[in-house]
Design a protein around this motif. Structure first.
Motif, PDB file in Angstrom:
ATOM      1  N   LYS A   1       0.846  -1.195   0.000  1.00 15.07           N
ATOM      2  CA  LYS A   1       0.000   0.000   0.000  1.00 15.07           C
ATOM      3  C   LYS A   1       0.883   1.247   0.000  1.00 15.07           C
ATOM      4  O   LYS A   1       1.919   1.290   0.649  1.00 15.07           O
ATOM      5  CB  LYS A   1      -0.908   0.037   1.235  1.00 15.07           C
ATOM      6  N   ARG A   2       0.458   2.278  -0.746  1.00 16.50           N
ATOM      7  CA  ARG A   2       1.231   3.510  -0.819  1.00 16.50           C
ATOM      8  C   ARG A   2       1.012   4.409   0.387  1.00 16.50           C
ATOM      9  O   ARG A   2       1.897   5.108   0.826  1.00 16.50           O
ATOM     10  CB  ARG A   2       0.863   4.288  -2.071  1.00 16.50           C
ATOM     11  N   LYS A   3      -0.209   4.403   0.906  1.00 15.73           N
ATOM     12  CA  LYS A   3      -0.558   5.262   2.023  1.00 15.73           C
ATOM     13  C   LYS A   3      -1.006   4.397   3.202  1.00 15.73           C
ATOM     14  O   LYS A   3      -1.716   3.410   3.020  1.00 15.73           O
ATOM     15  CB  LYS A   3      -1.680   6.211   1.605  1.00 15.73           C
ATOM     16  N   ILE A   4      -0.626   4.788   4.388  1.00 14.19           N
ATOM     17  CA  ILE A   4      -0.976   4.023   5.583  1.00 14.19           C
ATOM     18  C   ILE A   4      -2.449   4.257   5.915  1.00 14.19           C
ATOM     19  O   ILE A   4      -2.880   5.397   6.089  1.00 14.19           O
ATOM     20  CB  ILE A   4      -0.100   4.425   6.780  1.00 14.19           C
ATOM     21  N   LYS A   5      -3.208   3.186   5.987  1.00  6.30           N
ATOM     22  CA  LYS A   5      -4.584   3.242   6.478  1.00  6.30           C
ATOM     23  C   LYS A   5      -4.727   2.384   7.728  1.00  6.30           C
ATOM     24  O   LYS A   5      -5.632   2.582   8.518  1.00  6.30           O
ATOM     25  CB  LYS A   5      -5.556   2.770   5.407  1.00  6.30           C
ATOM     26  N   ASN A   6      -3.843   1.408   7.867  1.00  5.38           N
ATOM     27  CA  ASN A   6      -3.857   0.508   9.009  1.00  5.38           C
ATOM     28  C   ASN A   6      -2.442   0.368   9.556  1.00  5.38           C
ATOM     29  O   ASN A   6      -1.497   0.203   8.793  1.00  5.38           O
ATOM     30  CB  ASN A   6      -4.345  -0.886   8.604  1.00  5.38           C
ATOM     31  N   LEU A   7      -2.325   0.440  10.868  1.00  6.79           N
ATOM     32  CA  LEU A   7      -1.063   0.163  11.538  1.00  6.79           C
ATOM     33  C   LEU A   7      -1.277  -1.036  12.445  1.00  6.79           C
ATOM     34  O   LEU A   7      -2.352  -1.190  13.038  1.00  6.79           O
ATOM     35  CB  LEU A   7      -0.611   1.355  12.385  1.00  6.79           C
ATOM     36  N   TYR A   8      -0.271  -1.879  12.552  1.00  6.96           N
ATOM     37  CA  TYR A   8      -0.362  -3.061  13.392  1.00  6.96           C
ATOM     38  C   TYR A   8       0.731  -2.997  14.437  1.00  6.96           C
ATOM     39  O   TYR A   8       1.904  -2.792  14.110  1.00  6.96           O
ATOM     40  CB  TYR A   8      -0.228  -4.326  12.542  1.00  6.96           C
ATOM     41  N   LEU A   9       0.359  -3.147  15.694  1.00  7.81           N
ATOM     42  CA  LEU A   9       1.308  -3.170  16.796  1.00  7.81           C
ATOM     43  C   LEU A   9       1.321  -4.578  17.366  1.00  7.81           C
ATOM     44  O   LEU A   9       0.324  -5.041  17.918  1.00  7.81           O
ATOM     45  CB  LEU A   9       0.911  -2.174  17.885  1.00  7.81           C
ATOM     46  N   VAL A  10       2.470  -5.244  17.222  1.00 11.61           N
ATOM     47  CA  VAL A  10       2.613  -6.613  17.702  1.00 11.61           C
ATOM     48  C   VAL A  10       3.611  -6.597  18.856  1.00 11.61           C
ATOM     49  O   VAL A  10       4.768  -6.185  18.666  1.00 11.61           O
ATOM     50  CB  VAL A  10       3.101  -7.544  16.568  1.00 11.61           C
ATOM     51  N   PRO A  11       3.200  -7.030  20.054  1.00 14.38           N
ATOM     52  CA  PRO A  11       4.136  -7.045  21.186  1.00 14.38           C
ATOM     53  C   PRO A  11       5.315  -7.973  20.895  1.00 14.38           C
ATOM     54  O   PRO A  11       5.161  -9.047  20.324  1.00 14.38           O
ATOM     55  CB  PRO A  11       3.290  -7.591  22.343  1.00 14.38           C
ATOM     56  N   THR A  12       6.497  -7.527  21.298  1.00 14.05           N
ATOM     57  CA  THR A  12       7.703  -8.305  21.078  1.00 14.05           C
ATOM     58  C   THR A  12       8.605  -8.201  22.298  1.00 14.05           C
ATOM     59  O   THR A  12       8.507  -7.249  23.083  1.00 14.05           O
ATOM     60  CB  THR A  12       8.452  -7.827  19.816  1.00 14.05           C
ATOM     61  N   SER A  13       9.494  -9.167  22.447  1.00 21.11           N
ATOM     62  CA  SER A  13      10.443  -9.145  23.560  1.00 21.11           C
ATOM     63  C   SER A  13      11.806  -8.632  23.106  1.00 21.11           C
ATOM     64  O   SER A  13      12.725  -8.507  23.900  1.00 21.11           O
ATOM     65  CB  SER A  13      10.572 -10.544  24.155  1.00 21.11           C
ATOM     66  N   GLU A  14      11.948  -8.321  21.828  1.00 21.24           N
ATOM     67  CA  GLU A  14      13.214  -7.837  21.286  1.00 21.24           C
ATOM     68  C   GLU A  14      13.485  -6.405  21.734  1.00 21.24           C
ATOM     69  O   GLU A  14      12.567  -5.616  21.926  1.00 21.24           O
ATOM     70  CB  GLU A  14      13.191  -7.898  19.754  1.00 21.24           C
ATOM     71  N   GLU A  15      14.751  -6.054  21.855  1.00 20.58           N
ATOM     72  CA  GLU A  15      15.142  -4.697  22.229  1.00 20.58           C
ATOM     73  C   GLU A  15      14.964  -3.719  21.073  1.00 20.58           C
ATOM     74  O   GLU A  15      14.938  -2.512  21.276  1.00 20.58           O
ATOM     75  CB  GLU A  15      16.602  -4.681  22.689  1.00 20.58           C
ATOM     76  N   SER A  16      14.855  -4.234  19.828  1.00 19.30           N
ATOM     77  CA  SER A  16      14.756  -3.345  18.670  1.00 19.30           C
ATOM     78  C   SER A  16      13.343  -2.825  18.437  1.00 19.30           C
ATOM     79  O   SER A  16      13.107  -2.069  17.509  1.00 19.30           O
ATOM     80  CB  SER A  16      15.237  -4.087  17.414  1.00 19.30           C
ATOM     81  N   GLY A  17      12.382  -3.201  19.279  1.00 20.85           N
ATOM     82  CA  GLY A  17      11.005  -2.762  19.105  1.00 20.85           C
ATOM     83  C   GLY A  17      10.792  -1.341  19.595  1.00 20.85           C
ATOM     84  O   GLY A  17      11.631  -0.744  20.265  1.00 20.85           O
ATOM     85  N   PHE A  18       9.649  -0.779  19.242  1.00 18.68           N
ATOM     86  CA  PHE A  18       9.270   0.563  19.671  1.00 18.68           C
ATOM     87  C   PHE A  18       8.638   0.480  21.055  1.00 18.68           C
ATOM     88  O   PHE A  18       7.841  -0.409  21.335  1.00 18.68           O
ATOM     89  CB  PHE A  18       8.249   1.168  18.702  1.00 18.68           C
TER      90      PHE A  18
END
Length: 175
Positions: free
Chosen positions: A83-100
């Motif tokens: 998709k060119r434009k964001i209409k949906n964002l997905y937040l998936v919990p993670t245990s990695e340090e590189s996550g937001f």
């Protein structure tokens, strides 16, 4: 054949017409005819938030509490591929340090995603965006779906009208 006298009129009936076959009849109770005191609530709205003019996705504390979201959780952030434009964002919990990670901001928490949003067609500086959050399962773990939309209503369609042409109310108006 039977003959019935109803007033001054005679009515002829055969035996099959006289006896009505038993039917399944639904009977109403007096309670069903009473108006209910409490009206049913409208469909509960999904929790939501907004995108600030600085490019941060803000989660109010009420949204965090309703979703039972831990503020120390790190997330992988993604969107629909291709998709060119964001209409949906997905937040998936993670245990990695590189996550937001959520950052405390005022009364709520936020995710700083300035460059990601601007590179993917969200002009958060010029227009105000809001989102609604729903929960979905991703790899047998709960994840969060953010449906992003503008706060302003969609502009009226100004193109060529579609469908059948309306009939002329006056025959003189035809072209």
């Amino acid at each position: 054949m039977l003959i019935f006298k109803i007033g001054a009129v005679y009515w002829w009936a055969t035996m099959t017409q006289h006896f009505i076959k038993m039917k399944n009849i639904k009977f109403f109770s007096p309670e069903e005819n009473q108006e209910k005191a409490t009206r049913a609530e409208k469909g509960k709205q999904l929790p939501g938030g907004r995108i600030t003019s600085a490019g941060r996705i803000v989660f109010p504390t009420a949204t965090l509490e309703e979703l039972a979201l831990d503020t120390n959780t790190r997330f992988q952030v993604g969107t629909d591929q291709g998709k060119r434009k964001i209409k949906n964002l997905y937040l998936v919990p993670t245990s990695e340090e590189s996550g937001f990670q959520l950052v405390r901001m005022g009364r709520g928490y936020s995710l700083p995603l300035e460059l990601i949003l601007s590179k993917n067609g969200i002009d958060y500086a010029a227009q105000e965006y809001v989102f609604t959050v729903s929960i979905f399962m991703y790899e047998d773990a709960p994840a969060y779906h953010l449906a992003v939309s503008t706060k302003e209503p969609k502009p009226a369609y100004t193109g060529k009208p579609r469908g059948r042409k309306p009939k002329a109310s006056n025959p003189d108006e035809t072209e």
